[in-house]
Every structure is written in C-alpha cells, then in structure tokens.
Design a protein around this motif. Sequence first.
Motif, PDB file in Angstrom:
ATOM      1  N   GLY A  62       0.574  -1.153  -0.029  1.00 34.42           N
ATOM      2  CA  GLY A  62       0.178  -0.053  -0.075  1.00 34.42           C
ATOM      3  C   GLY A  62       0.798   1.269   0.003  1.00 34.42           C
ATOM      4  N   ASP A  63       0.184   2.414   0.048  1.00 33.56           N
ATOM      5  CA  ASP A  63       0.890   3.776  -0.082  1.00 33.56           C
ATOM      6  C   ASP A  63       1.450   4.140   1.347  1.00 33.56           C
ATOM      7  OD1 ASP A  63      -1.356   4.756   1.257  1.00 33.56           O
ATOM      8  OD2 ASP A  63      -1.902   5.837  -0.233  1.00 33.56           O
ATOM      9  N   GLN A 103      -0.045   5.689   3.786  1.00 35.20           N
ATOM     10  CA  GLN A 103      -0.880   6.789   4.272  1.00 35.20           C
ATOM     11  C   GLN A 103      -2.066   6.532   5.299  1.00 35.20           C
ATOM     12  OE1 GLN A 103       0.543   9.903   3.527  1.00 35.20           O
ATOM     13  NE2 GLN A 103       2.147   8.321   2.789  1.00 35.20           N
ATOM     14  N   THR A 113       0.843   8.549  10.110  1.00 29.11           N
ATOM     15  CA  THR A 113       0.524   7.649   9.038  1.00 29.11           C
ATOM     16  C   THR A 113       1.551   6.400   9.378  1.00 29.11           C
ATOM     17  OG1 THR A 113       2.241   8.284   7.643  1.00 29.11           O
ATOM     18  CG2 THR A 113       0.043   9.374   7.366  1.00 29.11           C
ATOM     19  N   GLU A 122       3.675   5.012   7.286  1.00 32.39           N
ATOM     20  CA  GLU A 122       4.890   5.452   6.851  1.00 32.39           C
ATOM     21  C   GLU A 122       5.750   6.080   7.846  1.00 32.39           C
ATOM     22  OE1 GLU A 122       6.607   7.133   2.516  1.00 32.39           O
ATOM     23  OE2 GLU A 122       4.890   7.953   3.135  1.00 32.39           O
ATOM     24  N   LYS A 157       7.702   0.296  -1.110  1.00 34.91           N
ATOM     25  CA  LYS A 157       6.334   0.001  -1.171  1.00 34.91           C
ATOM     26  C   LYS A 157       5.832  -0.786  -2.294  1.00 34.91           C
ATOM     27  CE  LYS A 157       5.658   4.415   0.516  1.00 34.91           C
ATOM     28  NZ  LYS A 157       5.180   5.942   0.525  1.00 34.91           N
ATOM     29  N   PRO A 192       2.249  -1.734  -4.584  1.00 30.45           N
ATOM     30  CA  PRO A 192       0.621  -1.479  -4.766  1.00 30.45           C
ATOM     31  C   PRO A 192       0.036  -2.670  -4.003  1.00 30.45           C
ATOM     32  CG  PRO A 192       1.685  -1.252  -7.028  1.00 30.45           C
ATOM     33  CD  PRO A 192       2.720  -1.825  -6.141  1.00 30.45           C
ATOM     34  N   GLN A 207      -3.791  -2.117   5.896  1.00 27.51           N
ATOM     35  CA  GLN A 207      -4.398  -0.911   5.224  1.00 27.51           C
ATOM     36  C   GLN A 207      -5.420  -0.166   5.832  1.00 27.51           C
ATOM     37  OE1 GLN A 207      -3.039  -0.213   2.239  1.00 27.51           O
ATOM     38  NE2 GLN A 207      -1.608  -1.559   2.809  1.00 27.51           N
TER      39      GLN A 207
END
Length: 131
Positions: free
Chosen positions: A1-2, A4, A42, A44, A62, A64, A93
């Motif tokens: 995931g990102d 965030q 976050t 991250e 990371k 996707p 997530q």
Amino acid sequence: GDGQNHFQTSCPEDIADAVIFCIGREECYGEIFIVAEKNAQTLEQLANSIRKGLGMEKPIGKIPLWLGSIIVKINSIIKFSSILKAWYVKRLQSDRLYSTQKLEKLGWKAKCSAAISISKLVKLSFAERKK
C-alpha cells in the motif's frame, strides 16, 4: 500500500501517566479508557520512526495493494510466509483511529509523541541486543 493509512499509537510515558491519573478517582472505577496520542501518524511515518531508531536511511519500499493481494493469493497456495495472510494485509491498510475524549473529559491529556518514543525504544532495544 501507500503507507498513508493512520495508526494512532501510545507512548509508554502517556500510558503510565494515564494509569496514575486514574488511581484514586472514583469516576474511573470500573471504566475502560483509550490512551493514545492526539494526532495519529501514518503507517509510513511510524515505519520511518522505527527505521530512524535503527539508523536506516534508505526510503521504504512499497508495493501497490493489488500486487500485495496477488502475492497473498500465491502464498495461500505455496505458503512461503506464515504471516502473509489476506486478513493481515487488509488490516495493515486500515486506519486505526480512536477517541480519547472519555479520559480527556476527566482532565487527562496525552503529552508525548509516539514517533519520538518509538524511535527511542527501538534504539534502546537495539543497544540491549548488542550487549
């Protein structure tokens, strides 16, 4: 995931402070309170705090979410990782946001940043392993 999605965490100092705050207060008896920092970070940011504590400088890699889902499906067949499960990836997530209002209404407030605390704890843990 990102990375965030948000993780609202607690630092040990705030947990200890909240316990001490509740001792002897009748309005706290039999109650359950959530102790967490006010501003969620976050995933991250939290990962970067851990990496900073370990002295790691490179950026976080990371993938996707769609690719992670494919890897999870492959893992369900050939089982190359015991931790890589669909529910775990989905949970990573998710936002983890909590309300601390119940305890704040009694006058308690979080005082420290979990990011700073995590970085310190990782440094201490890493230093202990080197002994």
